[in-house]
Design an enzyme around this catalytic site. Structure first.
Site, PDB file in Angstrom:
ATOM      1  CE  LYS A 127     -35.352  38.067  -7.637  1.00 48.73           C
ATOM      2  NZ  LYS A 127     -34.878  37.120  -8.657  1.00 48.73           N
ATOM      3  NE  ARG A 136     -30.626  35.838  -4.184  1.00 44.64           N
ATOM      4  CZ  ARG A 136     -30.721  36.893  -4.996  1.00 44.64           C
ATOM      5  NH1 ARG A 136     -30.942  38.087  -4.512  1.00 44.64           N
ATOM      6  NH2 ARG A 136     -30.587  36.739  -6.288  1.00 44.64           N
ATOM      7  NE  ARG A 141     -30.151  39.513 -16.036  1.00 40.21           N
ATOM      8  CZ  ARG A 141     -30.542  39.191 -14.804  1.00 40.21           C
ATOM      9  NH1 ARG A 141     -31.745  39.518 -14.374  1.00 40.21           N
ATOM     10  NH2 ARG A 141     -29.735  38.509 -14.021  1.00 40.21           N
ATOM     11  NE  ARG A 179     -26.768  40.455 -12.809  1.00 40.54           N
ATOM     12  CZ  ARG A 179     -27.766  40.179 -11.980  1.00 40.54           C
ATOM     13  NH1 ARG A 179     -28.880  40.871 -12.033  1.00 40.54           N
ATOM     14  NH2 ARG A 179     -27.651  39.206 -11.095  1.00 40.54           N
ATOM     15  NE  ARG A 239     -27.445  34.612 -10.591  1.00 41.47           N
ATOM     16  CZ  ARG A 239     -27.860  35.319 -11.649  1.00 41.47           C
ATOM     17  NH1 ARG A 239     -27.303  35.135 -12.832  1.00 41.47           N
ATOM     18  NH2 ARG A 239     -28.804  36.173 -11.514  1.00 41.47           N
TER      19      ARG A 239
HETATM   20  P1  AMP Z   1     -29.601  39.638  -7.994  1.00 37.08           P
HETATM   21  O1  AMP Z   1     -29.284  40.901  -8.705  1.00 37.08           O
HETATM   22  O2  AMP Z   1     -30.767  39.774  -7.040  1.00 37.08           O
HETATM   23  O3  AMP Z   1     -29.736  38.452  -8.906  1.00 37.08           O
HETATM   24  O4  AMP Z   1     -28.333  39.343  -7.052  1.00 37.08           O
HETATM   25  C1  AMP Z   1     -27.063  39.062  -7.592  1.00 37.08           C
HETATM   26  C2  AMP Z   1     -26.206  38.349  -6.567  1.00 37.08           C
HETATM   27  O5  AMP Z   1     -26.017  39.184  -5.416  1.00 37.08           O
HETATM   28  C3  AMP Z   1     -26.803  37.059  -6.006  1.00 37.08           C
HETATM   29  O6  AMP Z   1     -26.567  35.951  -6.853  1.00 37.08           O
HETATM   30  C4  AMP Z   1     -26.044  36.940  -4.679  1.00 37.08           C
HETATM   31  O7  AMP Z   1     -24.715  36.502  -4.875  1.00 37.08           O
HETATM   32  C5  AMP Z   1     -25.976  38.395  -4.218  1.00 37.08           C
HETATM   33  N1  AMP Z   1     -27.150  38.745  -3.391  1.00 37.08           N
HETATM   34  C6  AMP Z   1     -28.140  39.633  -3.702  1.00 37.08           C
HETATM   35  N2  AMP Z   1     -29.059  39.682  -2.728  1.00 37.08           N
HETATM   36  C7  AMP Z   1     -28.661  38.798  -1.780  1.00 37.08           C
HETATM   37  C8  AMP Z   1     -29.213  38.365  -0.537  1.00 37.08           C
HETATM   38  N3  AMP Z   1     -30.366  38.851  -0.070  1.00 37.08           N
HETATM   39  N4  AMP Z   1     -28.524  37.440   0.166  1.00 37.08           N
HETATM   40  C9  AMP Z   1     -27.354  36.948  -0.281  1.00 37.08           C
HETATM   41  N5  AMP Z   1     -26.796  37.286  -1.444  1.00 37.08           N
HETATM   42  C10 AMP Z   1     -27.430  38.213  -2.203  1.00 37.08           C
END
Ligand code: AMP
Length: 225
Positions: free
Chosen positions: A13, A88, A127, A161, A172
């Site tokens: 994404k 999400r 990654r 990360r 996750r």
């Molecule tokens: P990502 O970079 O999109 O994988 O996001 C990393 C982490 O940020 C996720 O595993 C969540 O803990 C938090 N996070 C990001 N976007 C959201 C969202 N829309 N709602 C809740 N938590 C989020």
């Protein structure tokens, strides 16, 4: 156009959102990146989000909805945006519809990227990202030129990360299945879901997405870019 990208962690994404927004001149809004920046800057939001993110859980809907509502009102998002990582949950998707509705806007489509779980786990373990420009690399499929540093920031060593640790990745993926996957049905019912195969190289996935975007632009009576 206003688009959301949905899909499991590691499906691409962020990478595809960045390419798409860049080529079309839309704002890229990555909620994960906003949260990681807040953590690095030790803001109140960052302090609240840190342990949640590192455990692989979701930050509360209330916090995320407020954050996105402010962000999509900014000038650079007026000509269009790609949301990466939001919504999400179903309440987040409903809130997004409501906030766009309030300003007479609507979402053009939800692009759902899919890949099998084995490929996701492999991709996430390899990654790495640049802490300066946030560009993502994959040590196996898309490594940096010298194997360790960002191509655009040769002094910056790539980092993993915190939430890409194997046990957090499993959590996750579970959270995705339970809370985010139902969004596909939500958008399918609205007639806005577009499924895209997220397997293969970054360039292959980008081409598939570009075809979908062109079709959406034609449907909306817009000139494809
Ligand atoms: P990502 O970079 O999109 O994988 O996001 C990393 C982490 O940020 C996720 O595993 C969540 O803990 C938090 N996070 C990001 N976007 C959201 C969202 N829309 N709602 C809740 N938590 C989020």
């Amino acid at each position: 156009m206003r688009l959301v990208l949905i899909g499991p962690p590691g499906v691409g994404k962020g990478t595809q959102g960045r390419r798409l927004a860049g080529s079309q001149g839309w704002a890229l809004i990555s909620t994960g990146e906003i949260l990681r920046t807040a953590i690095a800057n030790e803001t109140p939001l960052g302090r609240e989000a840190r342990t949640i993110i590192e455990s692989g859980r979701l930050v509360s809907d209330g916090v995320m909805i407020g954050l996105v509502e402010e962000r999509i009102a900014e000038p650079d998002a007026q000509s269009g945006f790609v949301l990466d990582g939001f919504p999400r949950t179903i309440p987040q998707a409903q809130a997004l519809d409501a906030m766009l509705d309030k300003s007479g806007q609507r979402l053009n489509a939800a692009l759902s990227l899919k890949a099998n779980e084995e490929e996701l786990v492999t991709r996430l373990s390899a990654r790495r990202e640049c802490s300066v420009c946030k560009r993502a690399y994959n040590l196996v499929n898309a490594p940096p030129k010298d194997g360790r540093h960002c191509d655009d920031h040769p002094k910056v060593e790539l980092v993993q990360r915190a939430d890409d640790a194997p046990e957090t990745v499993r959590r996750r993926l579970d959270v995705y299945r339970e809370q985010t996957e139902p969004l596909r049905e939500y958008y399918r019912r609205q007639g806005r879901l577009r499924e895209v195969d997220g397997q293969g190289s970054m360039d292959e996935v980008e081409k598939r997405l570009a075809q979908v975007i062109t079709a959406l632009q034609v449907d909306a009576g817009l000139e494809p870019v």
